[in-house]
Design an enzyme around this catalytic site. Sequence first.
Site, PDB file in Angstrom:
ATOM      1  N   TYR A  24      -4.461  15.794  -9.006  1.00  0.00           N
ATOM      2  CA  TYR A  24      -3.878  14.630  -9.792  1.00  0.00           C
ATOM      3  C   TYR A  24      -3.132  14.992 -10.818  1.00  0.00           C
ATOM      4  CZ  TYR A  24      -3.867  10.501 -12.912  1.00  0.00           C
ATOM      5  OH  TYR A  24      -3.664   9.482 -13.614  1.00  0.00           O
ATOM      6  N   LYS A  48       1.086  14.163 -11.416  1.00  0.00           N
ATOM      7  CA  LYS A  48       1.683  13.609 -12.299  1.00  0.00           C
ATOM      8  C   LYS A  48       2.610  14.532 -13.046  1.00  0.00           C
ATOM      9  CE  LYS A  48      -0.081   9.486 -12.173  1.00  0.00           C
ATOM     10  NZ  LYS A  48       0.910   8.424 -12.186  1.00  0.00           N
ATOM     11  N   ASP A  86       0.717  -1.012   0.053  1.00  0.00           N
ATOM     12  CA  ASP A  86       0.048  -0.034   0.176  1.00  0.00           C
ATOM     13  C   ASP A  86       0.921   1.196   0.029  1.00  0.00           C
ATOM     14  OD1 ASP A  86      -1.621   2.101   0.271  1.00  0.00           O
ATOM     15  OD2 ASP A  86      -2.781   1.256   2.299  1.00  0.00           O
TER      16      ASP A  86
END
Length: 159
Positions: free
Chosen positions: A150, A154, A62
């Site tokens: 997000y 990235k 995880d």
Amino acid sequence: MDFQGKTVLVTGGTAGIGRAAAERFAAEGATVVVAGRDAGRGGETVAAIEDAGGRARFVAADLAQPGAAEQLAAEVGPVDVLVNNTGVSTFGPTHETSRRQVQAVLDVNVLSTFGLVAELAPGMVERGGGAIVNVSTMAASVGLAGMAAYGASKAAVDQ
């Protein structure tokens, strides 16, 4: 390509792009280490690879947890190819996105990627080569509504 005798670690390797990459590397002769959170899906991925004649094993990881990247690298050992495919997101307007949500995205998408490269790249250098693939998205360079955290994570991976 021929990956006989090579070990490939694919994070997020239990579904989607990660699973497809794991299956392809195995089909090309690599021993694949499939890393992910879901042991059931991990077992299914390993079984599919083995049923097709490949070699694979699952390692539960995880990567949202502190120190998980380093623990995964230690458990897996030397690899020839690292595919950093794990990714999470939170969707919604920036003003409705909490710092906790942003931190969770950064922890997985940036810090685990960075940590695995930091742990595994020196061994690649010592052995005379290797490859690292950091999976990203167009959201890293094109603003998309509701995807600020997000996209930012990235974009960091792209750098």
